[in-house]
Design an enzyme around this catalytic site. Structure first.
Site, PDB file in Angstrom:
ATOM      1  N   TYR A 142     -17.029 -26.953   8.552  1.00  0.00           N
ATOM      2  CA  TYR A 142     -18.202 -27.966   8.563  1.00  0.00           C
ATOM      3  C   TYR A 142     -18.202 -29.081   7.928  1.00  0.00           C
ATOM      4  CZ  TYR A 142     -19.494 -23.592  10.918  1.00  0.00           C
ATOM      5  OH  TYR A 142     -19.759 -22.477  12.069  1.00  0.00           O
ATOM      6  N   HIS A 164     -12.201 -17.541  11.495  1.00  0.00           N
ATOM      7  CA  HIS A 164     -13.083 -18.291  12.460  1.00  0.00           C
ATOM      8  C   HIS A 164     -12.821 -18.213  14.059  1.00  0.00           C
ATOM      9  CE1 HIS A 164     -15.818 -22.267  11.911  1.00  0.00           C
ATOM     10  NE2 HIS A 164     -15.952 -21.580  13.092  1.00  0.00           N
ATOM     11  N   SER A 223     -24.909 -20.190  18.184  1.00  0.00           N
ATOM     12  CA  SER A 223     -25.651 -21.267  19.111  1.00  0.00           C
ATOM     13  C   SER A 223     -26.575 -20.437  19.729  1.00  0.00           C
ATOM     14  CB  SER A 223     -24.594 -21.770  19.995  1.00  0.00           C
ATOM     15  OG  SER A 223     -25.016 -22.712  20.708  1.00  0.00           O
ATOM     16  N   PRO A 224     -27.424 -19.453  19.272  1.00  0.00           N
ATOM     17  CA  PRO A 224     -28.382 -18.696  19.977  1.00  0.00           C
ATOM     18  C   PRO A 224     -29.309 -19.268  20.700  1.00  0.00           C
ATOM     19  CG  PRO A 224     -28.950 -18.755  17.429  1.00  0.00           C
ATOM     20  CD  PRO A 224     -27.672 -19.369  17.727  1.00  0.00           C
ATOM     21  N   LEU A 225     -29.539 -20.582  20.370  1.00  0.00           N
ATOM     22  CA  LEU A 225     -30.801 -21.260  21.204  1.00  0.00           C
ATOM     23  C   LEU A 225     -30.135 -21.993  22.398  1.00  0.00           C
ATOM     24  CD1 LEU A 225     -32.670 -22.443  18.038  1.00  0.00           C
ATOM     25  CD2 LEU A 225     -33.010 -20.326  19.516  1.00  0.00           C
ATOM     26  N   GLY A 226     -28.951 -21.663  22.773  1.00  0.00           N
ATOM     27  CA  GLY A 226     -28.425 -22.447  23.926  1.00  0.00           C
ATOM     28  C   GLY A 226     -29.024 -22.070  25.232  1.00  0.00           C
TER      29      GLY A 226
END
Length: 294
Positions: free
Chosen positions: A53, A128, A208-211
């Site tokens: 990152y 990863h 990315s749970p708000l995609g």
């Protein structure tokens, strides 16, 4: 804050995905530190990072070092915070991502991550992404060696299939504690992996749970997407953000789920953390559970 179990320890039901603090268009350090501190103030005790990152070439570990500084500067108790990091990916600085899953690389990467985090042992170390050029059993075997050496306390895997979960579980046994795959209102392809994780007693960490929630993503080729509009509709009726509704919905999918929403501003993670207390009705869940159009 509500809590769930990961590696036999309680962690906040909502974690912090720290990637936005270090990649392209990242905030300055003062705002990044303030974002981590806002997460801690809200009761977040799970922070997800990775050695890859970063934005520019030569910045490996940027996010890990940032998290370590933020924790050191926090005025409260951080002994209950679990920092989960990952190895096996790289960023050469041109915007691309590489994958390296050789045992030699993973062992060196884990040792370097531990040094950057200032940890005697990494609380949760995650592979990863599977490397198609390396047999999966060899990559997972490196996690087994890291567990045996005490470099890491528990292991996780990310971006995996159900077959890869089963093979990793056979190799790592109780050392395997989590699966991190993409899962959101708009992307639900990892439903089989979620069910298997629940069956095996593994935490499932959606990245990315708000995609699918941004206004720009609501219009599909055939009009508004049902996923986006449903979450916005419920949010408007409740007087909360669509992000809170999405995270609260994810928490109902399984007791194994611990979402990792990203944030680059204190207000964002403060809002996300409130989802742990949002209880959705059966009617709301029936609306939100509908599969988004393909």
């Amino acid at each position: 804050m509500q809590y769930r179990t990961l590696a036999d320890i309680p962690v906040s039901a909502i974690g912090l995905g720290a990637m936005p603090l270090s990649i392209e268009h990242r905030p300055d350090e003062s705002r990044a530190i303030a974002t981590v501190h806002a997460a801690l103030d809200a009761g977040v005790t799970l922070i997800d990072t990775a050695d890859s990152y970063h934005w520019h070439a030569g910045e490996e570990g940027h996010n890990e070092l940032l998290i370590a500084r933020a924790l050191a500067r926090y005025g409260g108790d951080t002994s209950g915070v679990l920092v989960a990091t990952k190895g096996g990916r790289g960023r050469p600085g041109d915007g691309s991502w590489t994958v390296t899953g050789t045992p030699e690389h993973l062992k060196r990467a884990a040792e370097a991550s531990a040094r950057r985090l200032g940890a005697e042992a990494i609380g949760l170390y995650q592979l990863h992404k599977p490397d198609p050029a390396v047999p999966w059993a060899e990559s997972v075997g490196a996690l087994r060696e890291l567990l045996d050496a005490g470099t890491i306390r528990s292991a996780g895997i990310s971006n995996v299939t159900t077959a890869q979960i089963r093979e990793a579980h056979a190799i790592l046994g109780p050392g395997l504690v989590s699966v991190q795959n993409q899962y959101s209102p708009a992307v639900r392809d990892s439903e089989p992996q979620l069910r298997l994780s629940t069956e095996l007693g593994l935490a499932f960490l959606p990245w990315s749970p708000l995609g699918g929630l941004s206004r720009s993503s609501l219009e599909g080729p055939s009009g508004p997407t049902s996923a986006g509009t449903a979450f916005h509709r419920v949010a408007a009726g409740r007087g909360v953000s669509p992000q809170q509704v999405a995270l609260a919905w994810l928490l109902t999918r399984s007791p194994a789920v611990i979402p990792l929403p990203g944030a680059s501003r204190p207000a964002s993670i403060t809002d996300s953390a409130r989802a742990a207390h949002l209880e959705l009705s059966e009617a709301e869940l029936a609306l939100l559970d509908r599969e988004p159009p393909r």
